[in-house]
Design an enzyme around this catalytic site. Sequence first.
Site, short mmCIF file in Angstrom:
data_model
loop_
_atom_site.label_atom_id
_atom_site.label_comp_id
_atom_site.label_asym_id
_atom_site.label_seq_id
_atom_site.Cartn_x
_atom_site.Cartn_y
_atom_site.Cartn_z
N ASN A 13 6.91 -2.47 -3.13
CA ASN A 13 7.58 -3.32 -2.14
C ASN A 13 6.83 -4.65 -2.14
OD1 ASN A 13 8.64 -4.63 0.06
ND2 ASN A 13 7.73 -3.25 1.58
N TRP A 14 7.41 -5.62 -2.79
CA TRP A 14 6.70 -6.91 -2.93
C TRP A 14 6.70 -7.74 -1.64
CZ3 TRP A 14 7.90 -9.49 -8.34
CH2 TRP A 14 7.21 -8.78 -9.32
N LYS A 15 7.56 -7.39 -0.69
CA LYS A 15 7.66 -8.18 0.55
C LYS A 15 7.96 -9.64 0.19
CE LYS A 15 4.69 -4.84 2.64
NZ LYS A 15 3.79 -4.47 3.70
N HIS A 99 12.56 -1.23 7.12
CA HIS A 99 11.10 -1.42 7.05
C HIS A 99 10.59 -1.90 8.41
CE1 HIS A 99 7.17 -2.91 5.95
NE2 HIS A 99 7.26 -2.16 4.86
N GLU A 101 8.51 -4.05 9.19
CA GLU A 101 8.39 -5.51 9.31
C GLU A 101 9.74 -6.12 9.66
OE1 GLU A 101 6.50 -6.31 5.57
OE2 GLU A 101 4.69 -5.31 6.27
N GLU A 170 6.15 5.49 6.77
CA GLU A 170 5.16 4.42 6.76
C GLU A 170 4.60 4.17 8.16
OE1 GLU A 170 5.75 1.71 3.09
OE2 GLU A 170 6.84 0.89 4.78
N GLY A 176 -0.68 -2.49 5.27
CA GLY A 176 -1.40 -3.73 5.02
C GLY A 176 -2.74 -3.82 5.73
N SER A 216 -0.98 1.19 2.83
CA SER A 216 -2.28 1.04 2.16
C SER A 216 -2.51 2.10 1.08
CB SER A 216 -3.43 1.04 3.17
OG SER A 216 -3.28 -0.04 4.07
N GLY A 237 2.92 -1.58 -1.10
CA GLY A 237 2.99 -3.02 -0.87
C GLY A 237 1.97 -3.75 -1.72
N GLY A 238 0.85 -4.08 -1.11
CA GLY A 238 -0.19 -4.88 -1.75
C GLY A 238 -0.53 -4.47 -3.17
P1 PGA Z 1 0.95 -1.80 1.96
O1 PGA Z 1 2.51 -1.91 2.38
O2 PGA Z 1 0.90 -0.87 0.77
O3 PGA Z 1 0.54 -3.19 1.62
O4 PGA Z 1 0.23 -1.22 3.14
C1 PGA Z 1 3.35 -0.81 2.30
C2 PGA Z 1 4.72 -1.20 2.81
O5 PGA Z 1 4.81 -1.89 3.83
O6 PGA Z 1 5.74 -0.81 2.23
#
Ligand code: PGA
Length: 258
Positions: A13-15, A99, A101, A170, A176, A216, A237-238
């Site tokens: 998930n590149w956001k 998600h 966010e 999640e 994050g 994470s 994500g990251g």
């Molecule tokens: P993260 O994000 O791996 O950077 O914690 C995961 C996500 O929000 O899908």
Amino acid sequence: MNRKYRKTLIAGNWKMNKTPSETKDFMVNFKAIMPKGRWCDIALCVPAVDIPAAVRAMRETRVGIGAENCNANPSGAYTGEIAANMLVDAGCKYVILGHSERRAMGETDKEVNAKVLAAIEAGLIPIVCCGESLEQRESGVTDEWITMQIKLALQGVPEEKIRRLVIAYEPIWAIGTGRTATPEQAEAVCEHIRTVVRKLYGSKNARATTILYGGSMNDKNAYELLAQPDIDGGLIGGASLVPEKFVKIIEAANQPTA
Ligand code: PGA
């Protein structure tokens, strides 16, 4: 994981990261080191403007490209929005929905549900996200909250379509933050999600549903998380922004399963 009954999926998930040019560079580097083995499905969900570059670069590979949101309507006066059928036409296979966010930006359970139905109708595989806040976890209402989010997101999804859908657990406090849920914490909620699916769609469908953990997840903790019986992959994500790290997570999915 349990490869006998369901698919394993490692999804990035590149956001809101990477321009189309940076996407092109990533794909060149990623392709060069991508594992050849087929022990899991691989997805990269990218910003809408990066979709053409990602699809083009991954055309001859088995990596599925996904979006990070869609609109529930098929077309019309929704300035700035993107319909599910547009994503399909652009070459997407997946779409992340609900998600945390996006929920924090005001997306409601009702909207998530409408998007899930639209995505399925268009032929996309929705990756439906759920997760509790730290406050909810500390108040002991995690299971109830997750049950509610899943039930509301899946309303009206017909039984024959449920296997086309992926669920991602999640925990908001783990996204994050570098603070991963322990394998036991993550497994407990993923197992609970399977119970919710079982009550709604029966045991065969629940057994065949892919449930991811996200928050994470990285090259260091992936192996242990993926060793849990009800964690069928990751939403990353990251660590999905760096080809070497993402590849290590894919490699961590190459382990014996129940
Ligand atoms: P993260 O994000 O791996 O950077 O914690 C995961 C996500 O929000 O899908």
